[in-house]
Design a protein around this motif. Structure first.
Motif, short mmCIF file in Angstrom:
data_model
loop_
_atom_site.label_atom_id
_atom_site.label_comp_id
_atom_site.label_asym_id
_atom_site.label_seq_id
_atom_site.Cartn_x
_atom_site.Cartn_y
_atom_site.Cartn_z
N LEU A 564 0.83 -1.20 0.00
CA LEU A 564 0.00 0.00 0.00
C LEU A 564 0.87 1.26 0.00
N LEU A 565 2.01 1.18 0.69
CA LEU A 565 2.93 2.33 0.70
C LEU A 565 3.43 2.61 -0.72
N THR A 566 3.70 1.55 -1.48
CA THR A 566 4.13 1.72 -2.87
C THR A 566 3.02 2.40 -3.68
N LEU A 636 -7.51 -1.02 0.74
CA LEU A 636 -7.30 -0.19 -0.46
C LEU A 636 -6.32 -0.82 -1.43
N ARG A 637 -5.52 -1.77 -0.95
CA ARG A 637 -4.41 -2.26 -1.75
C ARG A 637 -4.85 -2.82 -3.11
N PRO A 639 -7.81 -2.67 -4.90
CA PRO A 639 -8.44 -1.74 -5.86
C PRO A 639 -7.45 -0.74 -6.46
N ILE A 640 -6.52 -0.24 -5.65
CA ILE A 640 -5.56 0.73 -6.17
C ILE A 640 -4.62 0.08 -7.17
N ASP A 641 -4.18 -1.17 -6.87
CA ASP A 641 -3.31 -1.89 -7.81
C ASP A 641 -4.02 -2.05 -9.16
N ALA A 642 -5.28 -2.44 -9.10
CA ALA A 642 -6.05 -2.63 -10.35
C ALA A 642 -6.25 -1.30 -11.07
N TYR A 643 -6.44 -0.22 -10.30
CA TYR A 643 -6.63 1.11 -10.88
C TYR A 643 -5.41 1.51 -11.72
N PHE A 644 -4.23 1.36 -11.15
CA PHE A 644 -3.03 1.77 -11.86
C PHE A 644 -2.74 0.86 -13.06
N GLU A 645 -3.26 -0.37 -13.00
CA GLU A 645 -3.02 -1.29 -14.09
C GLU A 645 -3.94 -0.99 -15.28
N LYS A 646 -5.16 -0.52 -15.02
CA LYS A 646 -6.16 -0.40 -16.08
C LYS A 646 -6.51 1.04 -16.47
N SER A 674 -4.70 11.01 6.67
CA SER A 674 -5.49 11.31 7.87
C SER A 674 -5.17 10.33 9.00
N VAL A 675 -4.54 9.20 8.65
CA VAL A 675 -4.12 8.22 9.66
C VAL A 675 -2.68 8.48 10.07
N ALA A 676 -1.83 8.79 9.10
CA ALA A 676 -0.42 9.15 9.32
C ALA A 676 0.07 9.79 8.04
N ASP A 677 1.05 10.68 8.14
CA ASP A 677 1.59 11.33 6.95
C ASP A 677 2.55 10.36 6.27
N PHE A 678 2.01 9.60 5.31
CA PHE A 678 2.82 8.56 4.67
C PHE A 678 3.95 9.13 3.82
N SER A 679 3.91 10.42 3.51
CA SER A 679 5.00 11.02 2.73
C SER A 679 6.29 11.09 3.55
N LYS A 680 6.19 10.96 4.87
CA LYS A 680 7.37 10.99 5.73
C LYS A 680 8.06 9.63 5.82
N ILE A 681 7.38 8.59 5.35
CA ILE A 681 7.95 7.24 5.45
C ILE A 681 9.04 7.06 4.40
N GLU A 682 10.21 6.67 4.82
CA GLU A 682 11.32 6.49 3.90
C GLU A 682 11.12 5.23 3.08
N GLY A 683 11.47 5.31 1.78
CA GLY A 683 11.35 4.15 0.90
C GLY A 683 9.97 3.95 0.35
#
Length: 683
Positions: A564-566, A636-637, A639-646, A674-683
């Motif tokens: 999901l982070l990816t 979310l994992r 549906p989002i994967d399928a979204y980027f694929e199609k 809104s749960v955590a600022d995922f932009s701060k996560i390294e990698g």
């Protein structure tokens, strides 16, 4: 291959400086060897109260010629650049340089050859430079000399391959140089005359015969084993004290533990007083009974072997201790004649800080602050909290603290108990400085928690208000320790304390965030995870914050979290890139996408998944079920994967559809953030 042996014999080196000095000597000599192109296999440093010693193994007897190639400026470069190149390479003219075509143009090259030679010729200057560069916390000059050293330097053993190096160290002034030699001295009292040595093995053997144990680890073991054996024979136990053991091992070259007795007249004095007096003034080890109480025996470590088995030494130390403890008992008896409450006016005469007033003024602030904190501490009686806060600094004006500053707070507790004040008040007085370090006990009683937090928060807020913030390694008022103390008290006792309510500076919360990252790193919590939670803003409840941090780290450690982070990174990067191109885009893509513009099944699936997340996430966060909120995100994992694929986001020929799809990507980012600022996560 050959061995270098170096010994610096001097007057007594303070125990606290010995280990650092040995490490510095090893570093300076080894760096000098490497700079001279000399390789070696091993280097070991040793220290005793009178000497620093270093042995370097595996040195070559002779140095080989070394060629060093340097590239200079381009051919035709300005004369200033050419001259700088020649000077740096040690060349007289360009005739001594080579012109080479590198494929990127012609450049000047210099090949500098350093001639080798006997290693023994390079060592004296190297040793002299290391000695004079050795950094001491405090140093002195002696005689008419100008050289600074911790204590007067007496002799220098410098042997290479079994032979004395041809060199000396000049103290300066009218003093004679100290020549390198092959003779040292043994124990100051148990050995006489010079001792000639031929190498490290011979050196250590002859020193041992002259009653000198070179290795501090061996001295510590002898002290510990001997003291433990004596205690076992007296049916007491040695009280562990690593710091004291390190110090005593640095005071003796031939340790001989002996057992003494504390006069019964002093055993009614608080044990902390006896222990501090023995440790601080006499360097004695305390002992305990089977019940863990202080026993009436102590261990003294002599630096001598006597014919009477140490009877005179023990008797002398018992007499000295009797005098020391007589002072302590006097203060104990006299101080209890004045109540703590009656000592409060005297706090007006003690300045806490020139810009922050007296201790009396500080006590007033502490009482007010502690009462405010008490409303957040379950079980804290406000009247007892106020009483403890008002009295916690009263022992600063006692004779006991004047003699033993280490006992402030501790002795205040005993005086409170002698006045039959409530136990909670007495304990809070004794605990309010705690925790003093990472290994110190943390207060856990409600009144103690409130007063200890007040003491630390007042220090932080007060010094922050006058601009006295820690900078780099400078922290004269121990504010980092105070912040770590607050964190430990709050977290270990699960106190729901809104820190911002007590702060007057926004950057103080950022300071806490940095301290929290330091503490969490020791528990294998990633600093970027802490950043991701702090970045939400407004969170000042450390218990809730850490619960969110733990849930986030666990989530990121799962396959769903990693994937999901990816996906988050992909969505956020697309939105961020488009926002940079179009400055007004951020406002236009805020909010939810238009359902009427959703054309593909994959788009509708993401919108549906986001709605499911919102249904679960809100109540979960409100209930502080952060693991549940993270689990909802995991949905979310797929549906989002399928979204980027199609789905193609940048459909440039259909602006409204493109904008709607960017809205959807922005909603993914906003929902996760809104749960955590995922932009701060390294990698």
């Amino acid at each position: 291959m050959a061995e270098l042996l170096l010994e610096l014999l001097s007057e007594e080196i303070p125990a606290r400086m010995q280990v650092r000095a040995a490490d510095d000597l090893k570093r300076l000599v080894c760096d000098g060897l490497k700079a001279a192109g000399l390789t070696f296999t091993d280097a070991r440093a040793f220290t005793t109260p009178r000497r620093l010693a270093l042995v370097v193994d595996g040195l070559p007897v002779a140095r080989e010629d070394v060629s060093d190639e340097r590239r200079g400026p381009r051919v035709g470069a300005p004369d200033q650049a050419i001259q700088g190149f020649l000077k740096g390479a040690g060349l007289a003219s360009l005739d001594q340089a080579e012109k080479r075509d590198t494929g990127k143009g012609e450049f000047w090259f210099a090949v500098v050859t350093r001639k080798g030679g006997p290693t023994a010729e390079a060592l004296p200057g190297l040793i002299d430079a290391a000695l004079k560069a050795l950094p001491w916390p405090k140093s002195m000059k002696w005689g008419s000399g100008t050289m600074q050293w911790v204590r007067p330097l007496q002799s220098i053993v410098a042997l290479f391959d079994g032979k004395v190096l041809a060199g000396e160290v000049a103290p300066g002034g009218a003093m004679k140089p100290i020549p390198f030699c092959d003779a040292t001295r043994g124990h100051r009292f148990l050995s006489k005359g010079a001792i000639k040595v031929t190498g490290f093995a011979d050196y250590t053997a002859k020193l041992r015969a002259a009653h000198v144990m070179l290795d501090s680890a061996e001295r510590k073991k002898v002290i510990l084993d001997g003291a433990s054996s004596l205690c076992a024979g007296a049916q007491v136990a040695l009280k562990a004290d690593e710091d004291l053991l390190d110090e005593v091992a640095g005071l003796v070259e031939w340790p001989v533990p002996m057992l003494g007795t504390i006069d019964a007249a002093f055993m009614d004095v608080p044990p902390e007083v006896l222990i501090v007096s023995m440790k601080t003034h006499q360097r004695y080890f305390a002992t305990t009974t089977k019940d863990g109480l202080l026993a009436n025996r102590f261990v003294v470590v002599a630096n001598n072997v006597t014919r009477d088995g140490g009877a005179v030494i023990v008797d002398g130390n018992e007499r000295v201790l009797r005098a020391r403890l007589s002072d302590a008992k006097f203060f104990w008896d006299q101080d209890r004649k004045v109540r703590l409450e009656d000592r409060l006016p005297a706090l007006k005469n003690i300045v806490f800080h020139a810009k922050l007033g007296t201790q009396a003024e500080r006590v007033g602030r502490l009482a007010k602050l502690a009462i405010e904190i008490a409303s957040h501490v379950p079980g804290a009686d406000r009247s007892l909290v106020e009483q403890a806060a008002l009295l916690c600094k009263a022992d600063l004006v006692t004779g006991m603290v004047g003699e033993f500053p280490e006992l402030q707070g501790i002795i205040g507790r005993y005086y409170a108990l002698s006045e039959e004040l409530p136990m909670a008040v007495a304990d809070a007085i004794g605990d309010h400085y705690a925790p003093a370090g990472p290994n110190d006990r943390c207060p856990d009683a409600p009144v103690s928690i409130a007063v200890a937090l007040a003491d630390k928060l007042d220090a932080l807020v007060s010094f922050w208000s006058i601009g006295e913030k820690p900078t780099g390694s400078r922290d004269p008022f121990a504010l980092r320790r105070a912040a770590l103390g607050v964190i430990r008290i709050v977290v270990e006792n699960k106190i729901r304390l809104p820190l911002r309510a007590f702060f007057k500076a926004d950057d103080l919360m950022a300071f806490f965030a940095e301290r929290l990252k330091v503490q969490m790193r020791e528990k294998s919590v990633r600093h970027d995870v802490v950043d991701a939670v702090f970045a939400l803003g407004g969170e000042d409840d450390l218990v809730r914050l850490l619960a969110r941090v733990e849930a986030l780290q666990a989530f990121l450690g799962s396959d769903a979290g990693k994937n999901l982070l990816t996906a988050y990174g992909r969505a956020a990067n697309i939105v961020r890139a488009e926002e940079k191109k179009d400055k007004g885009l951020a406002a236009r893509i805020a909010g939810v996408p238009d359902v009427a513009l959703l054309e593909q099944i994959e788009e509708k699936a993401v919108v549906s998944a986001l709605a499911d997340v919102e249904r679960i996430k809100g109540p979960a966060l409100k209930a502080e079920d952060f693991a549940g909120a993270m689990a909802a995100l995991a949905g979310l994992r797929a549906p989002i994967d399928a979204y980027f694929e199609k789905v193609t986001v940048n459909v440039t020929d259909r602006p409204e559809l493109r904008l709607n799809r960017l809205k959807l990507l922005n909603q993914i980012r906003a929902t996760m953030d809104s749960v955590a600022d995922f932009s701060k996560i390294e990698g």
